[in-house]
Design a protein around this motif. Sequence first.
Motif, PDB file in Angstrom:
ATOM      1  N   VAL A   3      32.408 -41.929   0.303  1.00 48.06           N
ATOM      2  CA  VAL A   3      32.022 -43.123   0.849  1.00 48.06           C
ATOM      3  C   VAL A   3      30.509 -42.916   1.547  1.00 48.06           C
ATOM      4  O   VAL A   3      29.577 -43.973   1.229  1.00 48.06           O
ATOM      5  N   GLY A   4      30.232 -41.804   1.978  1.00 48.52           N
ATOM      6  CA  GLY A   4      28.688 -41.675   2.329  1.00 48.52           C
ATOM      7  C   GLY A   4      27.808 -41.443   1.227  1.00 48.52           C
ATOM      8  O   GLY A   4      26.357 -42.045   1.266  1.00 48.52           O
TER       9      GLY A   4
ATOM     10  N   GLY B 256      27.261 -44.995  -0.100  1.00 48.28           N
ATOM     11  CA  GLY B 256      26.504 -45.793   0.896  1.00 48.28           C
ATOM     12  C   GLY B 256      25.094 -45.417   0.881  1.00 48.28           C
ATOM     13  O   GLY B 256      23.924 -46.128   1.109  1.00 48.28           O
ATOM     14  N   TYR B 257      24.776 -44.086   0.652  1.00 50.90           N
ATOM     15  CA  TYR B 257      23.416 -43.686   0.601  1.00 50.90           C
ATOM     16  C   TYR B 257      22.717 -44.258  -0.785  1.00 50.90           C
ATOM     17  O   TYR B 257      21.614 -44.896  -0.697  1.00 50.90           O
TER      18      TYR B 257
ATOM     19  N   GLY C 160      22.009 -47.810  -0.057  1.00 48.30           N
ATOM     20  CA  GLY C 160      20.855 -47.622   0.885  1.00 48.30           C
ATOM     21  C   GLY C 160      19.244 -47.340   0.314  1.00 48.30           C
ATOM     22  O   GLY C 160      18.314 -47.779   0.805  1.00 48.30           O
TER      23      GLY C 160
ATOM     24  N   ARG D 259      22.129 -46.771   6.766  1.00 45.70           N
ATOM     25  CA  ARG D 259      22.069 -45.731   5.589  1.00 45.70           C
ATOM     26  C   ARG D 259      22.107 -44.530   6.346  1.00 45.70           C
ATOM     27  O   ARG D 259      22.484 -43.087   5.827  1.00 45.70           O
TER      28      ARG D 259
ATOM     29  N   SER E 276      25.507 -43.327   6.574  1.00 51.41           N
ATOM     30  CA  SER E 276      25.949 -42.595   5.377  1.00 51.41           C
ATOM     31  C   SER E 276      25.754 -41.179   5.181  1.00 51.41           C
ATOM     32  O   SER E 276      26.607 -40.679   4.789  1.00 51.41           O
TER      33      SER E 276
ATOM     34  N   ALA F  50      28.239 -39.280   7.476  1.00 47.70           N
ATOM     35  CA  ALA F  50      29.561 -39.239   6.997  1.00 47.70           C
ATOM     36  C   ALA F  50      29.718 -38.309   5.733  1.00 47.70           C
ATOM     37  O   ALA F  50      30.837 -37.588   5.774  1.00 47.70           O
ATOM     38  N   VAL F  51      28.605 -37.890   5.185  1.00 49.87           N
ATOM     39  CA  VAL F  51      28.500 -36.947   4.088  1.00 49.87           C
ATOM     40  C   VAL F  51      28.665 -35.549   4.851  1.00 49.87           C
ATOM     41  O   VAL F  51      29.329 -34.557   4.669  1.00 49.87           O
TER      42      VAL F  51
END
Length: 56
Positions: A14-15, A18-19, A22, A30, A33, A36-37
């Motif tokens: 997901v990260g 999302g990046y 972004g 962003r 994200s 999240a990573v």
Amino acid sequence: MNRVRLAGIGLIAVGVVGYVVGVSVAYAGRAFSLTAVMIGITLVAIAPRTAARAEP
């Protein structure tokens, strides 16, 4: 596969998505994200290698 490792892999995926979004479209989330990573990598690293088995 245990839940901690699965949650970590999910957060990494997901990260990264999302990046990538972004980078192409500017949005305020962003930074989340990247977080999240980082949390996903941590969860994968601390997850036990094998699932605990019940002894008979």
